[in-house]
Scaffold this motif. Structure first.
Motif, PDB file in Angstrom:
ATOM      1  N   VAL A  28     -13.274  -5.421  -0.094  1.00  0.00           N
ATOM      2  CA  VAL A  28     -11.992  -4.769  -0.370  1.00  0.00           C
ATOM      3  C   VAL A  28     -11.992  -4.172  -1.774  1.00  0.00           C
ATOM      4  O   VAL A  28     -11.533  -3.036  -1.979  1.00  0.00           O
ATOM      5  CB  VAL A  28     -10.817  -5.750  -0.155  1.00  0.00           C
ATOM      6  N   ALA A  29     -12.517  -4.888  -2.754  1.00  0.00           N
ATOM      7  CA  ALA A  29     -12.570  -4.363  -4.120  1.00  0.00           C
ATOM      8  C   ALA A  29     -13.395  -3.081  -4.179  1.00  0.00           C
ATOM      9  O   ALA A  29     -12.989  -2.096  -4.801  1.00  0.00           O
ATOM     10  CB  ALA A  29     -13.140  -5.418  -5.067  1.00  0.00           C
ATOM     11  N   CYS A  30     -14.541  -3.078  -3.518  1.00  0.00           N
ATOM     12  CA  CYS A  30     -15.409  -1.897  -3.513  1.00  0.00           C
ATOM     13  C   CYS A  30     -14.716  -0.728  -2.818  1.00  0.00           C
ATOM     14  O   CYS A  30     -14.628   0.373  -3.356  1.00  0.00           O
ATOM     15  CB  CYS A  30     -16.722  -2.237  -2.812  1.00  0.00           C
ATOM     16  N   ARG A  31     -14.192  -0.955  -1.639  1.00  0.00           N
ATOM     17  CA  ARG A  31     -13.601   0.125  -0.847  1.00  0.00           C
ATOM     18  C   ARG A  31     -12.257   0.587  -1.402  1.00  0.00           C
ATOM     19  O   ARG A  31     -11.803   1.673  -1.082  1.00  0.00           O
ATOM     20  CB  ARG A  31     -13.460  -0.308   0.609  1.00  0.00           C
ATOM     21  N   SER A  37     -14.106   5.432  -3.040  1.00  0.00           N
ATOM     22  CA  SER A  37     -13.525   5.946  -1.792  1.00  0.00           C
ATOM     23  C   SER A  37     -13.255   7.444  -1.817  1.00  0.00           C
ATOM     24  O   SER A  37     -12.843   8.011  -0.813  1.00  0.00           O
ATOM     25  CB  SER A  37     -12.228   5.195  -1.472  1.00  0.00           C
ATOM     26  N   ARG A  38     -13.525   8.080  -2.928  1.00  0.00           N
ATOM     27  CA  ARG A  38     -13.217   9.509  -3.097  1.00  0.00           C
ATOM     28  C   ARG A  38     -13.730  10.373  -1.949  1.00  0.00           C
ATOM     29  O   ARG A  38     -13.038  11.279  -1.497  1.00  0.00           O
ATOM     30  CB  ARG A  38     -13.810   9.969  -4.417  1.00  0.00           C
ATOM     31  N   TYR A  39     -14.943  10.129  -1.484  1.00  0.00           N
ATOM     32  CA  TYR A  39     -15.538  10.945  -0.422  1.00  0.00           C
ATOM     33  C   TYR A  39     -15.617  10.192   0.908  1.00  0.00           C
ATOM     34  O   TYR A  39     -16.340  10.605   1.805  1.00  0.00           O
ATOM     35  CB  TYR A  39     -16.937  11.415  -0.837  1.00  0.00           C
ATOM     36  N   GLN A  40     -14.886   9.101   1.016  1.00  0.00           N
ATOM     37  CA  GLN A  40     -14.882   8.315   2.245  1.00  0.00           C
ATOM     38  C   GLN A  40     -13.594   8.570   3.012  1.00  0.00           C
ATOM     39  O   GLN A  40     -12.623   9.095   2.465  1.00  0.00           O
ATOM     40  CB  GLN A  40     -15.029   6.820   1.931  1.00  0.00           C
ATOM     41  N   SER A  43      -8.478   5.206   2.315  1.00  0.00           N
ATOM     42  CA  SER A  43      -7.821   5.022   1.023  1.00  0.00           C
ATOM     43  C   SER A  43      -6.894   3.822   1.194  1.00  0.00           C
ATOM     44  O   SER A  43      -6.602   3.420   2.317  1.00  0.00           O
ATOM     45  CB  SER A  43      -7.049   6.277   0.596  1.00  0.00           C
ATOM     46  N   ASP A  44      -6.451   3.234   0.106  1.00  0.00           N
ATOM     47  CA  ASP A  44      -5.583   2.046   0.169  1.00  0.00           C
ATOM     48  C   ASP A  44      -6.161   1.002   1.121  1.00  0.00           C
ATOM     49  O   ASP A  44      -5.516   0.582   2.079  1.00  0.00           O
ATOM     50  CB  ASP A  44      -4.167   2.436   0.599  1.00  0.00           C
ATOM     51  N   TYR A  45      -7.357   0.585   0.843  1.00  0.00           N
ATOM     52  CA  TYR A  45      -8.066  -0.364   1.703  1.00  0.00           C
ATOM     53  C   TYR A  45      -7.602  -1.780   1.372  1.00  0.00           C
ATOM     54  O   TYR A  45      -7.831  -2.269   0.264  1.00  0.00           O
ATOM     55  CB  TYR A  45      -9.574  -0.212   1.483  1.00  0.00           C
ATOM     56  N   ASP A  46      -6.956  -2.438   2.312  1.00  0.00           N
ATOM     57  CA  ASP A  46      -6.424  -3.767   2.041  1.00  0.00           C
ATOM     58  C   ASP A  46      -7.232  -4.853   2.759  1.00  0.00           C
ATOM     59  O   ASP A  46      -8.136  -4.562   3.540  1.00  0.00           O
ATOM     60  CB  ASP A  46      -4.940  -3.852   2.397  1.00  0.00           C
ATOM     61  N   LEU A 101     -21.634   2.157  -2.135  1.00  0.00           N
ATOM     62  CA  LEU A 101     -22.099   1.181  -3.126  1.00  0.00           C
ATOM     63  C   LEU A 101     -21.022   1.020  -4.191  1.00  0.00           C
ATOM     64  O   LEU A 101     -20.421   2.017  -4.621  1.00  0.00           O
ATOM     65  CB  LEU A 101     -23.393   1.681  -3.761  1.00  0.00           C
ATOM     66  N   SER A 102     -20.765  -0.213  -4.603  1.00  0.00           N
ATOM     67  CA  SER A 102     -19.751  -0.452  -5.636  1.00  0.00           C
ATOM     68  C   SER A 102     -20.126   0.294  -6.913  1.00  0.00           C
ATOM     69  O   SER A 102     -21.304   0.492  -7.216  1.00  0.00           O
ATOM     70  CB  SER A 102     -19.605  -1.947  -5.916  1.00  0.00           C
ATOM     71  N   ARG A 103     -19.105   0.710  -7.627  1.00  0.00           N
ATOM     72  CA  ARG A 103     -19.330   1.511  -8.835  1.00  0.00           C
ATOM     73  C   ARG A 103     -20.225   0.777  -9.840  1.00  0.00           C
ATOM     74  O   ARG A 103     -21.084   1.384 -10.473  1.00  0.00           O
ATOM     75  CB  ARG A 103     -17.992   1.856  -9.481  1.00  0.00           C
TER      76      ARG A 103
END
Length: 191
Positions: A28-31, A37-40, A43-46, A101-103
């Motif tokens: 959840v933190a990654c997404r 998530s800019r190009y995925q 958004s607002d992934y809970d 991949l996480s930032r």
């Protein structure tokens, strides 16, 4: 085709494995990171969406028709650092990949390692004939990753979709199994 039971694929620094309940917080933190998530498509992934994704993979196997989501975990700690996916067509010789991949873990070659490992699994284990990937042309990191692993750009689609409030352009990349087999020696996954 009989789909082999999936457990994990081990690479030099990473493991592709099944998503597990204990991955939820990191997933959840990654997404939910706006840069990730800019190009995925999300958004607002809970947590509920994350839980649904993890549960939806229970009992599924990569190579069955549809999407299979893999955890990308560090080999040393098993910590989730992202996820990648393989979509298998009704014709199991055809597939599509995606990756996130996480930032904090970007810029170290881990994305390239994960995509190489995923392609190795698709071609060497599932014996796919062709695998594609689609990315927004503005996603330069993804473009570099796909080209670094040897995928060929086959198309540039102009304003082919309405995405997060604007028309977007996409690149289509592809690789054939015989191209994968001919590729320069690599330190691929170990079983």
């Amino acid at each position: 085709m009989v789909v082999p039971e999936f457990d994990r694929v081990v690479a030099s620094r990473l493991v592709l494995r099944r998503l597990r309940a204990e991955d939820l917080e990191a997933l959840v933190a990654c997404r939910n990171d706006p840069e990730v998530s800019r190009y995925q498509s999300w958004s607002d992934y809970d947590a509920e969406r994350g839980r649904q994704l993890i549960e939806s993979m229970d009992g599924r196997q990569p190579g069955q028709p549809g999407w299979f989501q893999f955890a990308i975990a560090l080999k040393e700690t098993d910590a989730l650092v992202g996820d990648c996916a393989l979509r298998t067509d009704e014709d199991p010789r055809l597939g599509e990949i995606g990756f996130t991949l996480s930032r904090q873990h970007q810029g170290r070659g881990l994305g390239t390692e994960a995509v190489r490992t995923l392609l190795g699994y698709a071609f060497d284990t599932l014996h796919m004939h062709r695998v594609i990937a689609v990315t927004d042309v503005k996603n330069t990191a993804s473009v570099r990753t796909l080209e670094r692993v040897g995928m060929r750009r086959e198309g540039h689609f102009i304003e082919d979709g309405w995405f997060k409030g604007a028309w977007c352009d996409d690149y289509l990349y592809a690789m054939l199994g015989r191209e994968w087999a001919r590729a320069a020696p690599r330190t691929g996954p170990t079983k």
